[in-house]
Write a protein that holds these residues in place. Structure first.
Motif, PDB file in Angstrom:
ATOM      1  N   GLY A 122       0.802  -1.215   0.000  1.00  0.00           N
ATOM      2  CA  GLY A 122       0.000   0.000   0.000  1.00  0.00           C
ATOM      3  C   GLY A 122       0.832   1.261   0.000  1.00  0.00           C
ATOM      4  O   GLY A 122       0.340   2.338  -0.334  1.00  0.00           O
ATOM      5  N   ILE A 123       2.113   1.137   0.376  1.00  0.00           N
ATOM      6  CA  ILE A 123       3.021   2.291   0.400  1.00  0.00           C
ATOM      7  C   ILE A 123       4.175   2.074  -0.571  1.00  0.00           C
ATOM      8  O   ILE A 123       4.452   2.903  -1.427  1.00  0.00           O
ATOM      9  CB  ILE A 123       3.559   2.535   1.828  1.00  0.00           C
ATOM     10  CG1 ILE A 123       2.400   2.804   2.789  1.00  0.00           C
ATOM     11  CG2 ILE A 123       4.547   3.694   1.829  1.00  0.00           C
ATOM     12  CD1 ILE A 123       2.835   2.932   4.228  1.00  0.00           C
ATOM     13  N   ASN A 124       4.844   0.946  -0.416  1.00  0.00           N
ATOM     14  CA  ASN A 124       5.982   0.616  -1.267  1.00  0.00           C
ATOM     15  C   ASN A 124       5.703  -0.645  -2.067  1.00  0.00           C
ATOM     16  O   ASN A 124       5.006  -1.552  -1.597  1.00  0.00           O
ATOM     17  CB  ASN A 124       7.246   0.414  -0.425  1.00  0.00           C
ATOM     18  CG  ASN A 124       7.714   1.702   0.220  1.00  0.00           C
ATOM     19  OD1 ASN A 124       7.785   2.738  -0.431  1.00  0.00           O
ATOM     20  ND2 ASN A 124       8.027   1.637   1.514  1.00  0.00           N
ATOM     21  N   ALA A 125       6.256  -0.677  -3.258  1.00  0.00           N
ATOM     22  CA  ALA A 125       6.191  -1.869  -4.091  1.00  0.00           C
ATOM     23  C   ALA A 125       7.501  -2.637  -3.947  1.00  0.00           C
ATOM     24  O   ALA A 125       8.560  -2.047  -3.724  1.00  0.00           O
ATOM     25  CB  ALA A 125       5.947  -1.509  -5.547  1.00  0.00           C
ATOM     26  N   THR A 126       7.427  -3.945  -4.088  1.00  0.00           N
ATOM     27  CA  THR A 126       8.608  -4.804  -4.003  1.00  0.00           C
ATOM     28  C   THR A 126       8.605  -5.756  -5.187  1.00  0.00           C
ATOM     29  O   THR A 126       7.595  -6.399  -5.477  1.00  0.00           O
ATOM     30  CB  THR A 126       8.616  -5.613  -2.691  1.00  0.00           C
ATOM     31  OG1 THR A 126       8.627  -4.724  -1.571  1.00  0.00           O
ATOM     32  CG2 THR A 126       9.844  -6.515  -2.626  1.00  0.00           C
ATOM     33  N   LEU A 127       9.733  -5.828  -5.866  1.00  0.00           N
ATOM     34  CA  LEU A 127       9.904  -6.759  -6.980  1.00  0.00           C
ATOM     35  C   LEU A 127      10.816  -7.881  -6.508  1.00  0.00           C
ATOM     36  O   LEU A 127      11.926  -7.623  -6.037  1.00  0.00           O
ATOM     37  CB  LEU A 127      10.510  -6.058  -8.195  1.00  0.00           C
ATOM     38  CG  LEU A 127      10.645  -6.910  -9.463  1.00  0.00           C
ATOM     39  CD1 LEU A 127       9.279  -7.207 -10.049  1.00  0.00           C
ATOM     40  CD2 LEU A 127      11.518  -6.203 -10.502  1.00  0.00           C
ATOM     41  N   THR A 128      10.356  -9.122  -6.637  1.00  0.00           N
ATOM     42  CA  THR A 128      11.118 -10.287  -6.186  1.00  0.00           C
ATOM     43  C   THR A 128      11.462 -11.166  -7.374  1.00  0.00           C
ATOM     44  O   THR A 128      10.585 -11.538  -8.154  1.00  0.00           O
ATOM     45  CB  THR A 128      10.318 -11.114  -5.165  1.00  0.00           C
ATOM     46  OG1 THR A 128       9.956 -10.280  -4.060  1.00  0.00           O
ATOM     47  CG2 THR A 128      11.148 -12.286  -4.656  1.00  0.00           C
ATOM     48  N   ARG A 129      12.738 -11.461  -7.523  1.00  0.00           N
ATOM     49  CA  ARG A 129      13.167 -12.413  -8.553  1.00  0.00           C
ATOM     50  C   ARG A 129      13.001 -13.807  -7.982  1.00  0.00           C
ATOM     51  O   ARG A 129      13.641 -14.171  -6.989  1.00  0.00           O
ATOM     52  CB  ARG A 129      14.623 -12.158  -8.946  1.00  0.00           C
ATOM     53  CG  ARG A 129      15.090 -12.991 -10.127  1.00  0.00           C
ATOM     54  CD  ARG A 129      16.421 -12.477 -10.671  1.00  0.00           C
ATOM     55  NE  ARG A 129      17.461 -12.494  -9.653  1.00  0.00           N
ATOM     56  CZ  ARG A 129      18.599 -11.825  -9.737  1.00  0.00           C
ATOM     57  NH1 ARG A 129      18.827 -11.051 -10.791  1.00  0.00           N
ATOM     58  NH2 ARG A 129      19.503 -11.891  -8.780  1.00  0.00           N
TER      59      ARG A 129
END
Length: 676
Positions: free
Chosen positions: A382-389
């Protein structure tokens, strides 16, 4: 005395009869799968106290038991589960190995034919047959990518079908085991004796279940067993079976997953919990090998299309059109699908869509991609996005994921992400950059219809002044990516440089000049120190975009060198030559591998994994055979031994009958004495 003799004889006769029947039962079931050899447990009857001591009263059969070892049985079951998993995995990956390594159906011959045609075009840029040959080999190459990608996709569909069939069989076995649990409980409570044949049937079902998935059992006091899979998920509890189900993954609808059914819901099970058996082998093959092969092949296809199209954009077609032309310019030879972004089915209502775009990077006159062989997951709190490989769980978030305008989610993995709005908490997206790229690769229909549009020439040309007196020469000039927007306004053509006193002068104010990749400040009058053989690039902002050339040799004062637009030069094959160089340049994996090297690595990995599984599978089969032999040596039916038992029980039966005959004769004698 007669009664005692007869009673003792009858007990022996009955015991021998049970021994014979048990032996005959063993012989009849010698070839029955899962049958455990049975034997009678014979005990002496309590003696009768007399003045002379305890007098024997014969024998009785206390029970008929299985010659059974739980330890040996569990060894067989565990070995069978591992062997089935390896066999299933090996049978599947062997198809990939045969597909990729096939010298006729593989990718390498088509790649070589394509770049051979590019080399022919570079040698004869005005030759329409050479241009048509390049289009034909490009279509053949894209068809080869499509064929390989489609066959891998069909294998994925086949895996989905086999998973459904395996789950249906698992449910069937679970129901049968639960039913036998109930029958065994009733039979043993009613008789107080083990229900040997029912126990064998249940053990065989548990073995068959382990051919499909690794299952553990625990025993209950009523003779029933509980069956567990995964990390302790109940499959059978007493007489109740818990059904499994299959469903489309919430993260990827094209993927069939296993779920655990309950009265309230159906919960997707993590694949890492489902080990052993055919199902475990299918799931392991899909996640470890099939997905990777699809991604690697797609990465190869996407990198070819992106780098080839990027270099094509810097050329000029047979009619003189290029990026510098006011009219439209069609240069992309290949069409490739954008990275797939799949919104999770459980995303909050109103979650925005997310689009993805490939990124092609230039360096030193070459192009490359940073595409990896992994899928990714984008999530938000809701605040930060996270990209996970997903291949190694490396993550990017916060400032490392956003550009300076916070407009795009960026990553150095060869693609950019652009949300259509604010991502709410709990939103999740699966990014598949390359999985379907191979089967979606195609040749641009516009270029296919008109080979003259292939940009084989260079859009600009360079020349030394006709009145030069020095020995310096200028190389052919080329433009880099971003030229029209960033450089053209700062470098009106024709552009003329003049050598004076160790410097080149005449560079336009506002332009930046890089010498061998290093920006050199312009002195007043647009002066740059002369360095023989150095690559000079007139850039707008970031090298190597712009116009590049080199001047080598010793010029004299007043010598001039010009750069101008190239007319419709039909004999110019400079860009075709640069396109051909892509075959041997490191255009993939962050400029670390060529197309052929990356494909060879894919073939090598598939072959190594196939060989590894073959060796491991053979070893596991040997372990299984040893476990089965150990179990059979104890529990299996030995026909020679049973034949000997037949004779032994036959003789016991005859002896008991003879004892009864003697007892009857004595009884008759007593009756005769009494009658006389």
């Amino acid at each position: 005395m007669g009664t005692g003799i007869i009673g003792t004889g009858v007990s022996g006769l009955y015991a021998a009869q049970l021994g014979l029947q048990t032996t005959e039962h063993n012989i009849a079931n010698a070839n029955t799968p899962g049958y455990t050899r049975q034997r009678t447990i014979q005990e002496s009857n309590p003696g009768l106290l007399t003045g002379a001591g305890f007098l024997g009263q014969g024998t009785h059969v206390a029970t008929i038991e299985r010659v059974y070892s739980r330890f040996l049985t569990e060894q067989v079951v565990g070995s069978q589960s591992s062997a089935s998993e390896l066999d299933s995995y090996y049978a599947q990956i062997r198809q990939i190995d045969n597909l990729l390594a096939d010298p006729n159906a593989g990718l390498s011959p088509a790649l070589q034919d394509f770049f051979d045609s590019v080399a022919q075009l570079a040698a004869k840029p005005s030759d329409l047959p050479s241009r048509q040959a390049m289009i034909s080999t490009a279509e053949a190459l894209s068809a080869r990518y499509q064929s390989l990608g489609s066959q891998l996709a069909q294998m994925n569909d086949g895996i989905n079908g086999e998973i459904k069939a395996s789950v249906a069989d698992i449910n069937s076995y679970a129901e049968q085991i639960a039913s036998l649990n109930q029958q065994i409980g009733l039979a043993q409570v009613a008789s107080g004796q083990p229900a040997n044949d029912l126990l064998d049937s249940r053990d065989q079902l548990i073995l068959e279940l382990n051919r499909l998935i690794r299952a553990k059992t625990t025993s209950n006091s009523d003779g029933s067993v509980n069956v567990y899979i995964g990390s302790g998920q109940q499959l059978v509890v007493g007489s109740q079976a818990v059904a499994l189900a299959t469903m489309s993954s919430a993260a990827d609808p094209s993927r069939v997953v296993v779920a655990l059914k309950s009265p309230a819901s159906t919960q997707e099970m993590p694949e890492k919990l489902l080990k052993g058996g055919t199902l475990g082998g299918l799931l392991a093959f899909r996640s470890e090998s099939l997905d990777r092969a699809s991604r690697d092949l797609g990465r190869n296809a996407a990198s070819l299309a992106l780098t080839f199209n990027a270099q094509s954009a810097l050329g000029q077609d047979l009619s003189g059109r290029s990026l510098l032309s006011p009219a439209g310019f069609e240069s992309a030879l290949f069409d490739v699908s954008a990275p797939a972004v799949i919104a999770n089915a459980n995303n909050p209502a109103g979650s925005p869509s997310v689009s993805a775009t490939f990124v092609t990077l230039p360096f030193s006159g070459n192009f490359y991609t940073d595409l990896g062989n992994s899928d990714y997951r984008l999530t938000s709190d809701g605040i930060n996005a996270t990209l996970t490989r997903l291949s190694d769980n490396k993550q990017w978030s916060g400032a490392t994921l956003k550009d300076v305008n916070d407009a795009l989610l960026l990553d150095s993995q060869g693609f950019t992400l652009a949300p259509a709005g604010v991502l709410p908490a709990g939103a999740s997206y699966l990014i598949q950059p390359t999985r379907d790229a191979a089967r979606n690769l195609s040749v641009n229909r516009v270029l296919a219809a008109d080979p003259g549009l292939i940009p084989a020439a260079g859009p600009i040309r360079s020349a030394a002044g006709a009145n030069n007196t020095g020995a310096a020469t200028i190389s052919a000039a080329s433009i880099g990516p971003g030229y029209p927007a960033a450089v053209a306004p700062l470098l009106p053509l024709p552009f003329i440089m003049e050598y004076q006193g160790g410097n080149l002068q005449g560079f336009p104010a506002g332009a930046q000049v890089a010498v061998d990749g290093v920006i050199v400040p312009l002195a007043p009058g647009g002066i740059v120190p002369y360095k023989s053989g150095a690559t000079m690039t007139i850039v707008g902002s970031v090298p190597p975009s712009g116009v590049s050339f080199s001047i080598a040799g010793l010029p004299n004062n007043g010598d001039r060198f010009s750069i101008d637009l190239n007319p419709a030069a039909v004999a110019d094959g400079r860009n075709a030559l640069a396109l051909g160089q892509l075959q041997i340049q490191d255009t993939m994996s962050g400029s670390k591998a060529s197309f052929q090297e990356a494909y060879a690595q894919l073939v090598s990995e598939a072959g190594s994994k196939t060989r590894q599984l073959q060796v491991t599978s053979d070893a596991q089969q040997a372990i299984l055979a040893q476990a089965q032999a150990s179990r059979e040596s104890l529990s299996g039916v030995n026909l020679d031994e049973e034949a000997a038992n037949l004779i032994r029980y036959q003789q016991a039966y005859q002896a008991a009958a003879k004892a009864m005959q003697i007892g009857a004769s004595l009884f008759d004698t007593i009756l005769q004495i009494a009658a006389g």
